[in-house]
Design a protein around this motif. Structure first.
Motif, PDB file in Angstrom:
ATOM      1  N   GLY A 179       4.382   5.550  -5.566  1.00  0.00           N
ATOM      2  CA  GLY A 179       4.664   5.430  -6.987  1.00  0.00           C
ATOM      3  C   GLY A 179       5.665   4.361  -7.335  1.00  0.00           C
ATOM      4  N   LEU A 180       6.035   3.521  -6.372  1.00  0.00           N
ATOM      5  CA  LEU A 180       7.000   2.460  -6.621  1.00  0.00           C
ATOM      6  C   LEU A 180       6.338   1.192  -7.142  1.00  0.00           C
ATOM      7  N   VAL A 181       5.063   1.040  -6.893  1.00  0.00           N
ATOM      8  CA  VAL A 181       4.260  -0.061  -7.440  1.00  0.00           C
ATOM      9  C   VAL A 181       3.125   0.564  -8.233  1.00  0.00           C
ATOM     10  N   LEU A 225       0.836  -1.195   0.000  1.00  0.00           N
ATOM     11  CA  LEU A 225       0.000   0.000   0.000  1.00  0.00           C
ATOM     12  C   LEU A 225       0.876   1.252   0.000  1.00  0.00           C
ATOM     13  N   LEU A 226       1.856   1.306   0.875  1.00  0.00           N
ATOM     14  CA  LEU A 226       2.717   2.489   0.943  1.00  0.00           C
ATOM     15  C   LEU A 226       3.524   2.654  -0.342  1.00  0.00           C
ATOM     16  N   ARG A 260       6.187  15.843  -3.428  1.00  0.00           N
ATOM     17  CA  ARG A 260       4.970  15.929  -2.627  1.00  0.00           C
ATOM     18  C   ARG A 260       4.776  14.734  -1.703  1.00  0.00           C
ATOM     19  N   VAL A 261       5.374  13.594  -2.065  1.00  0.00           N
ATOM     20  CA  VAL A 261       5.192  12.357  -1.289  1.00  0.00           C
ATOM     21  C   VAL A 261       6.560  11.781  -0.948  1.00  0.00           C
ATOM     22  N   ALA A 262       6.864  11.677   0.337  1.00  0.00           N
ATOM     23  CA  ALA A 262       8.143  11.122   0.787  1.00  0.00           C
ATOM     24  C   ALA A 262       7.916   9.745   1.389  1.00  0.00           C
ATOM     25  N   TYR A 263       8.738   8.795   0.979  1.00  0.00           N
ATOM     26  CA  TYR A 263       8.586   7.404   1.405  1.00  0.00           C
ATOM     27  C   TYR A 263       9.867   6.910   2.065  1.00  0.00           C
ATOM     28  N   THR A 283       4.685  13.699 -12.710  1.00  0.00           N
ATOM     29  CA  THR A 283       5.998  13.174 -13.066  1.00  0.00           C
ATOM     30  C   THR A 283       6.649  12.602 -11.813  1.00  0.00           C
ATOM     31  N   ARG A 284       7.675  11.794 -12.022  1.00  0.00           N
ATOM     32  CA  ARG A 284       8.356  11.174 -10.877  1.00  0.00           C
ATOM     33  C   ARG A 284       8.899  12.229  -9.919  1.00  0.00           C
TER      34      ARG A 284
END
Length: 257
Positions: A51-53, A45-46, A78-81, A71-72
Motif C-alpha cells: 500500500g505504499l505505492v 511490487l512489494l 494484515r500485511v507487514a512490509y 483502511t491503512r
C-alpha cells in the motif's frame, strides 16, 4: 488465506515500473522468492502490495477481498512490509522498537501477552541478549535482524521482505531465512521476499517469480525457473544450474566471454 495479483501496474510519475503483473494463487504457507536484476520492479511490487505505492491498474485480493479498499490500519494489520532501509527511533531499545511495531496494529494499550510476544520473537531470531540495547548502538546487520523481528511480531496474513539478508553475514542470512520459512510452515502466512542471491532463493523458497523490466518472465518451482535460459538473458550473464553434494541446487554464473 490465498493471495492473488492480477493485471497490476504502477508508475513513478510518467515512468512505468510494473506492467500488468499477474501472480495467481499464492496459497497460505507459501514462501515466494521474487528475483530479478536491479531496477526490474521487485521493490515496487512489494511496496504496491503493502500500500505504499498506488497501483494504476489491477487488483490485489487476499482471501477474495480487495485489500486496496482497506483502511491503512486494517491493511497494516494484515500485511507487514520490511523495507531495505531500517528506520526506527534511535532512542528506543530493541525491545521497545519491536513492541512499538506490534502496537501500531493492535492499539496502544500494552498487555502482558504483548510483552511475551515480543520476547518470544526476539528469542526466535537470537536477539534476546540485545533486547535492552539501544537501536542506535546496533551494527547494520543487527539492525536488519531487528527489522525482521518488527515484521514477524505482528503475525500478519502476508509478510513482505525487501532484501532481508542484504546486510547480514552468512550465518545470519541462513538463520533469518530458516526462521521465515519455519514461520510460513507453522503459522501459514503468505511470504514474499525480494532476493538477489539466487542460491539462497533456491535453498529456501518453494516458488520463484522472475521479474524483468516490470513484467513477469517466469513463475514456478525454483528448479524450473532457475534452469531457464531467460535467467541468463535477464541478468546479462551465462548460467548453469548444478546440483550440490547434498542434492540441493546451485546457480553457476559468469560473464559472457
Amino acid at each position: 488465506m490465498r493471495l492473488e495479483i492480477t493485471g497490476l501496474s504502477a508508475h513513478y510519475g510518467d515512468r512505468p515500473v510494473l506492467n500488468g503483473v499477474a501472480i495467481p494463487c499464492i496459497d497460505s504457507g507459501a514462501f515466494v522468492g521474487v528475483i530479478g536484476p536491479n531496477a526490474s520492479g521487485k521493490s515496487t511490487l512489494l511496496k504496491t502490495l503493502a500500500g505504499l505505492v498506488k497501483p494504476t491498474a489491477g487488483a490485489i485480493r487476499l482471501g477474495g477481498e480487495d485489500i486496496t479498499r482497506l483502511t491503512r490500519r486494517e491493511r497494516a494489520r494484515r500485511v507487514a512490509y520490511m523495507p531495505q532501509a531500517f528506520g526506527c527511533n534511535a532512542l528506543l531499545t530493541v525491545f521497545e522498537s519491536v513492541l512499538l511495531a506490534l502496537k501500531q496494529t493492535t492499539g496502544w494499550r500494552v498487555r502482558s501477552e504483548n510483552l511475551d510476544q515480543v520476547a518470544a520473537t526476539l528469542a526466535t531470531l537470537g536477539l534476546g541478549d540485545l533486547s535492552g540495547r539501544g537501536v542506535a548502538d546496533l551494527s547494520g546487520g543487527q539492525a536488519q535482524m531487528v527489522a525482521v523481528a518488527q515484521t514477524l511480531v505482528r503475525a500478519p496474513d502476508v509478510i513482505l521482505l525487501d532484501e532481508p539478508t542484504s546486510a547480514l553475514d552468512l550465518h545470519h542470512q541462513l538463520s533469518v531465512l530458516s526462521v521465515v520459512r519455519r514461520e510460513a510452515a507453522l503459522r501459514r502466512p503468505v511470504v514474499m521476499a525480494a532476493l538477489h542471491d539466487l542460491n539462497l532463493a533456491a535453498k529456501y523458497c518453494d516458488r520463484l517469480v522472475l521479474i524483468g523490466e516490470g513484467q513477469i518472465v517466469a513463475d514456478g518451482n525454483p528448479e524450473n525457473v532457475l534452469a531457464l535460459r531467460d535467467i541468463g538473458r535477464i541478468y546479462c550473464v551465462e548460467t548453469c544450474l548444478e546440483r550440490t553434494a547434498r542434492g540441493g541446487m546451485y546457480v553457476d554464473a559468469h560473464l559472457p566471454a
